[in-house]
Each structure stands twice: as C-alpha cells, then as structure tokens.
Design a protein around this motif. Structure first.
Motif, PDB file in Angstrom:
ATOM      1  N   CYS A  23       0.828  -1.215   0.000  1.00  0.00           N
ATOM      2  CA  CYS A  23       0.000   0.000   0.000  1.00  0.00           C
ATOM      3  C   CYS A  23       0.858   1.258   0.000  1.00  0.00           C
ATOM      4  O   CYS A  23       0.510   2.253  -0.643  1.00  0.00           O
ATOM      5  CB  CYS A  23      -0.935   0.001   1.199  1.00  0.00           C
ATOM      6  N   ILE A  24       1.962   1.217   0.688  1.00  0.00           N
ATOM      7  CA  ILE A  24       2.888   2.356   0.715  1.00  0.00           C
ATOM      8  C   ILE A  24       3.385   2.644  -0.694  1.00  0.00           C
ATOM      9  O   ILE A  24       3.414   3.797  -1.146  1.00  0.00           O
ATOM     10  CB  ILE A  24       4.071   2.081   1.663  1.00  0.00           C
ATOM     11  N   HIS A  25       3.768   1.592  -1.415  1.00  0.00           N
ATOM     12  CA  HIS A  25       4.275   1.772  -2.778  1.00  0.00           C
ATOM     13  C   HIS A  25       3.178   2.228  -3.738  1.00  0.00           C
ATOM     14  O   HIS A  25       3.446   3.014  -4.659  1.00  0.00           O
ATOM     15  CB  HIS A  25       4.923   0.479  -3.277  1.00  0.00           C
ATOM     16  N   LEU A  26       1.958   1.759  -3.547  1.00  0.00           N
ATOM     17  CA  LEU A  26       0.852   2.215  -4.391  1.00  0.00           C
ATOM     18  C   LEU A  26       0.649   3.719  -4.232  1.00  0.00           C
ATOM     19  O   LEU A  26       0.497   4.447  -5.211  1.00  0.00           O
ATOM     20  CB  LEU A  26      -0.438   1.477  -4.040  1.00  0.00           C
ATOM     21  N   LYS A  27       0.676   4.193  -2.997  1.00  0.00           N
ATOM     22  CA  LYS A  27       0.490   5.622  -2.734  1.00  0.00           C
ATOM     23  C   LYS A  27       1.654   6.429  -3.308  1.00  0.00           C
ATOM     24  O   LYS A  27       1.456   7.484  -3.922  1.00  0.00           O
ATOM     25  CB  LYS A  27       0.358   5.870  -1.232  1.00  0.00           C
ATOM     26  N   GLU A  28       2.872   5.944  -3.129  1.00  0.00           N
ATOM     27  CA  GLU A  28       4.043   6.637  -3.680  1.00  0.00           C
ATOM     28  C   GLU A  28       3.955   6.750  -5.195  1.00  0.00           C
ATOM     29  O   GLU A  28       4.259   7.802  -5.766  1.00  0.00           O
ATOM     30  CB  GLU A  28       5.323   5.907  -3.295  1.00  0.00           C
ATOM     31  N   MET A  48      -3.545 -16.772   5.893  1.00  0.00           N
ATOM     32  CA  MET A  48      -2.676 -17.166   4.790  1.00  0.00           C
ATOM     33  C   MET A  48      -2.951 -16.392   3.499  1.00  0.00           C
ATOM     34  O   MET A  48      -2.373 -16.696   2.463  1.00  0.00           O
ATOM     35  CB  MET A  48      -2.841 -18.664   4.517  1.00  0.00           C
ATOM     36  N   TRP A  49      -3.846 -15.389   3.546  1.00  0.00           N
ATOM     37  CA  TRP A  49      -4.191 -14.665   2.315  1.00  0.00           C
ATOM     38  C   TRP A  49      -4.591 -13.237   2.651  1.00  0.00           C
ATOM     39  O   TRP A  49      -5.534 -12.992   3.402  1.00  0.00           O
ATOM     40  CB  TRP A  49      -5.317 -15.379   1.593  1.00  0.00           C
ATOM     41  N   ALA A  50      -3.851 -12.299   2.103  1.00  0.00           N
ATOM     42  CA  ALA A  50      -4.158 -10.876   2.264  1.00  0.00           C
ATOM     43  C   ALA A  50      -4.089 -10.204   0.895  1.00  0.00           C
ATOM     44  O   ALA A  50      -3.468 -10.722  -0.038  1.00  0.00           O
ATOM     45  CB  ALA A  50      -3.177 -10.218   3.224  1.00  0.00           C
ATOM     46  N   THR A  51      -4.748  -9.070   0.773  1.00  0.00           N
ATOM     47  CA  THR A  51      -4.725  -8.331  -0.482  1.00  0.00           C
ATOM     48  C   THR A  51      -4.418  -6.859  -0.213  1.00  0.00           C
ATOM     49  O   THR A  51      -4.743  -6.330   0.846  1.00  0.00           O
ATOM     50  CB  THR A  51      -6.077  -8.414  -1.223  1.00  0.00           C
ATOM     51  N   ALA A  52      -3.803  -6.236  -1.199  1.00  0.00           N
ATOM     52  CA  ALA A  52      -3.653  -4.782  -1.238  1.00  0.00           C
ATOM     53  C   ALA A  52      -4.464  -4.334  -2.442  1.00  0.00           C
ATOM     54  O   ALA A  52      -4.553  -5.052  -3.442  1.00  0.00           O
ATOM     55  CB  ALA A  52      -2.189  -4.389  -1.400  1.00  0.00           C
ATOM     56  N   PHE A  53      -5.066  -3.146  -2.353  1.00  0.00           N
ATOM     57  CA  PHE A  53      -5.872  -2.696  -3.482  1.00  0.00           C
ATOM     58  C   PHE A  53      -5.880  -1.183  -3.581  1.00  0.00           C
ATOM     59  O   PHE A  53      -5.586  -0.468  -2.618  1.00  0.00           O
ATOM     60  CB  PHE A  53      -7.303  -3.236  -3.393  1.00  0.00           C
ATOM     61  N   ILE A  54      -6.204  -0.733  -4.788  1.00  0.00           N
ATOM     62  CA  ILE A  54      -6.373   0.689  -5.069  1.00  0.00           C
ATOM     63  C   ILE A  54      -7.631   0.845  -5.905  1.00  0.00           C
ATOM     64  O   ILE A  54      -7.902   0.020  -6.782  1.00  0.00           O
ATOM     65  CB  ILE A  54      -5.124   1.268  -5.791  1.00  0.00           C
ATOM     66  N   VAL A  55      -8.404   1.875  -5.625  1.00  0.00           N
ATOM     67  CA  VAL A  55      -9.623   2.161  -6.375  1.00  0.00           C
ATOM     68  C   VAL A  55      -9.347   3.391  -7.235  1.00  0.00           C
ATOM     69  O   VAL A  55      -8.937   4.446  -6.721  1.00  0.00           O
ATOM     70  CB  VAL A  55     -10.817   2.410  -5.428  1.00  0.00           C
TER      71      VAL A  55
END
Length: 76
Positions: A23-28, A48-55
């Motif tokens: 998420c840090i890299h998405l914002k950058e 065992m499963w996580a997601t990062a996302f951007i709208v």
C-alpha cells in the motif's frame, strides 16, 4: 465514471505484512505520477491470504495496470 478496484494477492504467513507494505508503494506511485485515486487499503481474508488494493477511475486503469501489474480487478 466507473471506478475499478485493482487487487494484488499475497499469500503465506507474511502476506498481511506484505500487503500493508505494498500500500505504501501504491500511494508513492500515484503521487509521483500525479494520478487520481479514491482509496488505497489492504484486507486480510485469512491468516494465509491478504490483499492490497487501489480504487481508480476506469480512465486511469490502463496506466496503473501497465505499470504495476495487478493480479486482478473488479468494478468497485
């Protein structure tokens, strides 16, 4: 205009930490490229499963997709 959710999946015991960090890299990236976005966040489906996302707006999707290679996307 439609909004799209671009999603990155992270699996394993370190998945949640990796999703948070992504998420840090998405914002950058969005700020460096001066691109609009509505939301950047992460979620944990299970240990065992996580997601990062951007709208983002559908018009900006190709820029994000081509540069960041999300695993999948969906209409938000």
């Amino acid at each position: 205009m439609r909004k799209l959710k671009l999603i990155w999946d992270f699996r394993g015991l370190t998945g949640l930490g990796t999703a948070k960090h992504h998420c840090i890299h998405l914002k950058e990236f969005a700020e460096a490229e001066k691109l609009n976005y509505y939301l950047i966040d992460f979620s944990e489906t299970n240990e065992m499963w996580a997601t990062a996302f951007i709208v983002v707006d559908e018009a900006d999707m190709k820029t994000y997709r081509d540069a960041l290679k999300p695993h999948r996307g969906e209409v938000y």
